[in-house]
Design a protein around this motif. Structure first.
Motif, PDB file in Angstrom:
ATOM      1  N   ARG A   1       0.705  -0.791  -0.139  1.00  0.00           N
ATOM      2  CA  ARG A   1      -0.218  -0.233   0.248  1.00  0.00           C
ATOM      3  C   ARG A   1       0.958   1.206   0.075  1.00  0.00           C
ATOM      4  NH1 ARG A   1      -5.581   0.337   1.377  1.00  0.00           N
ATOM      5  NH2 ARG A   1      -6.786   2.148   1.373  1.00  0.00           N
TER       6      ARG A   1
ATOM      7  N   HIS B   1       8.099  -8.860  -1.119  1.00  0.00           N
ATOM      8  CA  HIS B   1       8.717  -9.423   0.280  1.00  0.00           C
ATOM      9  C   HIS B   1       7.189  -9.802   0.252  1.00  0.00           C
ATOM     10  CE1 HIS B   1       9.051  -9.733   4.654  1.00  0.00           C
ATOM     11  NE2 HIS B   1       8.093  -8.488   4.450  1.00  0.00           N
TER      12      HIS B   1
ATOM     13  N   ARG C   1      11.974 -13.965   7.886  1.00  0.00           N
ATOM     14  CA  ARG C   1      12.277 -14.042   9.099  1.00  0.00           C
ATOM     15  C   ARG C   1      13.230 -15.691   9.990  1.00  0.00           C
ATOM     16  NH1 ARG C   1      12.441  -8.638   9.270  1.00  0.00           N
ATOM     17  NH2 ARG C   1      10.336  -7.976   8.257  1.00  0.00           N
TER      18      ARG C   1
ATOM     19  N   THR D   1       7.925  -0.915   6.745  1.00  0.00           N
ATOM     20  CA  THR D   1       6.348  -1.460   5.931  1.00  0.00           C
ATOM     21  C   THR D   1       6.461  -3.191   6.156  1.00  0.00           C
ATOM     22  OG1 THR D   1       7.795  -1.093   3.778  1.00  0.00           O
ATOM     23  CG2 THR D   1       6.151   0.417   5.051  1.00  0.00           C
ATOM     24  N   LYS D   2       7.438  -4.107   6.250  1.00  0.00           N
ATOM     25  CA  LYS D   2       7.302  -5.747   6.214  1.00  0.00           C
ATOM     26  C   LYS D   2       7.045  -5.424   7.098  1.00  0.00           C
ATOM     27  CE  LYS D   2      11.161  -5.192   1.696  1.00  0.00           C
ATOM     28  NZ  LYS D   2      12.239  -5.979   1.461  1.00  0.00           N
ATOM     29  N   ALA D   3       7.009  -5.279   8.410  1.00  0.00           N
ATOM     30  CA  ALA D   3       6.692  -5.915   9.703  1.00  0.00           C
ATOM     31  C   ALA D   3       4.718  -6.035   9.907  1.00  0.00           C
ATOM     32  CB  ALA D   3       7.540  -5.513  10.516  1.00  0.00           C
TER      33      ALA D   3
ATOM     34  N   ARG E   1       1.360  -0.714   5.961  1.00  0.00           N
ATOM     35  CA  ARG E   1       1.596   0.080   5.211  1.00  0.00           C
ATOM     36  C   ARG E   1      -0.470   1.024   5.503  1.00  0.00           C
ATOM     37  NH1 ARG E   1       5.907   3.588   3.763  1.00  0.00           N
ATOM     38  NH2 ARG E   1       4.568   6.099   4.315  1.00  0.00           N
ATOM     39  N   ASP E   2      -1.412  -0.378   6.240  1.00  0.00           N
ATOM     40  CA  ASP E   2      -2.865   0.453   5.850  1.00  0.00           C
ATOM     41  C   ASP E   2      -3.066   1.804   7.327  1.00  0.00           C
ATOM     42  OD1 ASP E   2      -2.949  -1.157   4.281  1.00  0.00           O
ATOM     43  OD2 ASP E   2      -4.591  -1.565   5.466  1.00  0.00           O
ATOM     44  N   PRO E   3      -3.572   2.705   7.147  1.00  0.00           N
ATOM     45  CA  PRO E   3      -3.472   4.140   7.333  1.00  0.00           C
ATOM     46  C   PRO E   3      -5.521   3.749   8.511  1.00  0.00           C
ATOM     47  CG  PRO E   3      -4.939   4.626   5.543  1.00  0.00           C
ATOM     48  CD  PRO E   3      -4.426   3.469   5.216  1.00  0.00           C
TER      49      PRO E   3
ATOM     50  N   ARG F   1       6.384   7.231  10.507  1.00  0.00           N
ATOM     51  CA  ARG F   1       6.721   7.207   9.136  1.00  0.00           C
ATOM     52  C   ARG F   1       7.807   5.956   9.386  1.00  0.00           C
ATOM     53  NH1 ARG F   1      12.171  10.155   7.691  1.00  0.00           N
ATOM     54  NH2 ARG F   1      12.419  10.334  10.574  1.00  0.00           N
TER      55      ARG F   1
ATOM     56  N   SER G   1      10.066   3.203   6.860  1.00  0.00           N
ATOM     57  CA  SER G   1      11.160   2.147   5.960  1.00  0.00           C
ATOM     58  C   SER G   1      10.855   1.042   5.626  1.00  0.00           C
ATOM     59  CB  SER G   1      12.406   2.860   5.635  1.00  0.00           C
ATOM     60  OG  SER G   1      12.937   4.180   6.389  1.00  0.00           O
TER      61      SER G   1
ATOM     62  N   HIS H   1      -3.858  -2.101  11.385  1.00  0.00           N
ATOM     63  CA  HIS H   1      -4.863  -4.080  10.668  1.00  0.00           C
ATOM     64  C   HIS H   1      -3.616  -4.454  10.927  1.00  0.00           C
ATOM     65  CE1 HIS H   1      -6.483  -5.245   6.623  1.00  0.00           C
ATOM     66  NE2 HIS H   1      -7.240  -5.428   7.657  1.00  0.00           N
TER      67      HIS H   1
ATOM     68  N   CYS I   1      -4.809  -8.504  10.102  1.00  0.00           N
ATOM     69  CA  CYS I   1      -4.823  -8.804   8.866  1.00  0.00           C
ATOM     70  C   CYS I   1      -2.604  -8.717   7.820  1.00  0.00           C
ATOM     71  CB  CYS I   1      -6.111  -9.160   8.094  1.00  0.00           C
ATOM     72  SG  CYS I   1      -7.294  -8.941   8.556  1.00  0.00           S
TER      73      CYS I   1
END
Lengths: 379, 379
Positions: free
Chosen positions: A295, A354, A378, B290-292, B295-297, B319, B321, B348, B350
């Motif tokens: 997203r 990813h 991981r 973001t990989k964990a 990025r849902d607001p 913020r 990365s 989020h 899910c």
């Protein structure tokens, strides 16, 4: 062009779907011709300017792609997770762990990388130096260290030249550590080309200040490591830089194109998706949602959607659920039908990879191979 | 409270880290007490109102959690991917595939689910009906069908009662298919409680119109399936609804709390993260990016960050990365140190689960077990 090597081009071993129509969607598909061209272009740029290329594997997480980078002259690899270090140690003996080595489990696992691997770690604190040195001593190995500086992104890195000098001195004072240079990540110059000039000038000044301070203290950095894909092609305008760590360039994506560092035609990875519903007027629903595309927005353009249709780049994924992407068709006469396949250029390809276990390699409609995203996850 | 059953509570078989400090971060950790309470609360609500509970497994993707839902009276399970159907067929013989059955590879794989599984599919087009009926005939099995209606979200679903009637009639006319009812997903009433009243009234009206039209055509829906976690507790105000498909309620998340459907204390899953840098003033950097976290607001609150610290819910991930999350500390006197562990409530849940292979089950600092996200991925 350097052809891709076996086994990445050994279709004999591939037994999956022969054409795009046979792939269960959503799935990432890579145009093998574009991939090879992207690899070549960056290797040639780095070689022509005498800059060491140490690609970041976060984008592809695949030892097969990493080997292609190494075959084209990469000086080693860059990793952000210990899983990446472990997987990549099969294809290189020179790894930069460009992440703070903080946390007992992470540090222990990092120092357990196969001994032939020469480890370099970037860090920004006394605590990190002491923990790394102790762990290196316990593991009976030596670790190279880059001192990380914040040059304007305000993420990690020391915020003054004095602190950089003090950390470099501390590193030099630990027997298990080798002071190997300066690292930075100028993520804040991920801006459109028109705005880059001023930030590049600021960056040159910031780097100069730190390098001068280190040099004056007798700690001239053997390497200055920075760079990412968005400003890749301007690295030669940063004379202090000796090494770059771009990741995205292998596949490229919509964000990179938006920043002027590639064209949409150079985007090698698309998400293959199926139109699953057209029942609501002026839209088509595809099976690529947040769980396939991520997203990430385009910088400064929240209205620009979360991906664009490769053959109709004005058509964007305007809304998403986890397994649904809504193509906004109001600005086009194109009307895909239920069951049609579409290829979507993602905003940020690193998060797409990813999200997947397997990537398909294609030429046109023909699927030639697939490979695992071996360093995904991981554990 | 219904205790969790073996093996989800068989610590004897667990050989991983015994405490949070031993877990390599970032990692999802589930408070087992909160999980059990969330399972119980929803099962009790559905039972007390005589509504069938068919949980959506997209949130947990785990047959162990699904079995806990079934033990508490769930009528079956809801899936969005064929991978989920395959994995869940080990614990149930009643699956709703709540996704358009479009695309040859998807359809073929769906119809290959173990034969004891009673399959129900929701769909919204003539093309889907015909393809499904043909595939069912080829597989020699019968498939139940819900006709999906758009009740205001504008994602999938027929947009008129007439179209619903026409699809239901077409389903009833195919020997391999059984007309089983009406499905909808009212994602547009994921709004704060103050705004829900009006939309619930509209939803009742929309459902009434469709059900009346189907009934008048001699196609009264045997089931009316809808509902999700945000409006879960108001389902009894929708008299037409006979079945609900909430997913998020097992873990809950910051978005669900923001919508008033749970409290932050009912969020069972947090992302365990390590502070890896504090070198930039007024912020701390954790290893969950973001990989964990995804990025849902939060709905209507882009300034509200991408997650909140469980013990300091005013501190948000402002913020990110890919592997970095920036905690904004300007509004707090709390100053975590490099190496500290923090637990982050994701916006989020899910998407967080979908980003991981393993989830840890904890009580306080003690780790009692882990389980695989078995239905993650697609192949």
């Amino acid at each position: 062009m350097t052809p891709l090597a076996d086994p990445i081009t050994s279709p004999g071993a591939y037994t999956g779907p022969a054409t795009l129509a046979g792939i269960e969607t959503p799935a990432p598909v890579v145009d093998l011709g574009r991939l090879a061209a992207n690899l070549d272009r960056t290797a040639a740029y780095a070689a022509s300017h005498g800059i060491a290329l140490r690609p970041h594997v976060k984008t592809h997480k695949s030892p097969l792609i990493a080997r292609e980078q190494l075959r084209r002259g990469a000086a080693g690899l860059t990793c952000a997770t210990v899983r990446e270090v472990e997987v990549m140690s099969a294809v290189t003996d020179d790894v930069l762990f460009a992440y703070p080595p903080i946390g007992g489990p992470r540090l222990h696992r990092l120092l357990s990388a196969p001994p032939p691997v020469r480890l370099t770690v970037s860090l920004d604190s006394e605590a990190a130096i002491d923990a790394l040195a102790d762990a290196a001593a316990a593991a009976g190995r030596s670790v190279r260290v880059y001192v990380e500086a914040d040059v304007g992104m305000h993420r990690v890195g020391v915020t003054s030249a004095e602190h950089a000098v003090s950390l470099a001195r501390r590193v030099a004072g630990r027997r298990e550590l080798e002071y190997a240079g300066l690292a930075f990540y100028a993520g804040h110059i991920r801006v459109p080309p028109a705005k880059q000039d001023e930030r590049l000038a600021q960056l040159n000044q910031a780097l100069g200040t730190i390098v001068d301070a280190l040099t004056a203290a007798g700690l001239k950095p053997p390497a200055v490591s920075g760079g990412s894909t968005p400003t890749l092609w301007r690295t030669h305008e940063l004379p202090a830089v000796t090494e770059i760590r771009p990741g995205t360039y292998v596949y490229n994506d919509r964000m990179t194109a938006d920043l002027g560092a590639c064209t949409l035609d150079q985007c090698a990875l698309t998400v293959l998706a199926t139109v699953v519903s057209t029942s609501v007027p002026d839209q088509a629903v595809v099976d690529a949602g947040t769980k396939a595309l991520g997203r990430d927005p385009l910088d400064d353009a929240s209205h620009a959607g979360f991906g664009a249709v490769a053959d109709h780049p004005d058509v964007v994924v305007s809304r998403m659920s986890e397994e649904h992407g809504i193509l906004d068709l109001r600005g086009t006469s194109w009307r895909p039908e239920t069951g049609d396949l579409v290829r979507i250029i993602p905003n940020h390809v690193c998060v797409v990879v990813h999200l997947n276990d397997v990537v398909y390699g294609v030429r046109g409609e023909r699927v030639e191979m697939s490979w695992p995203v071996a360093a995904r996850g991981r554990v």
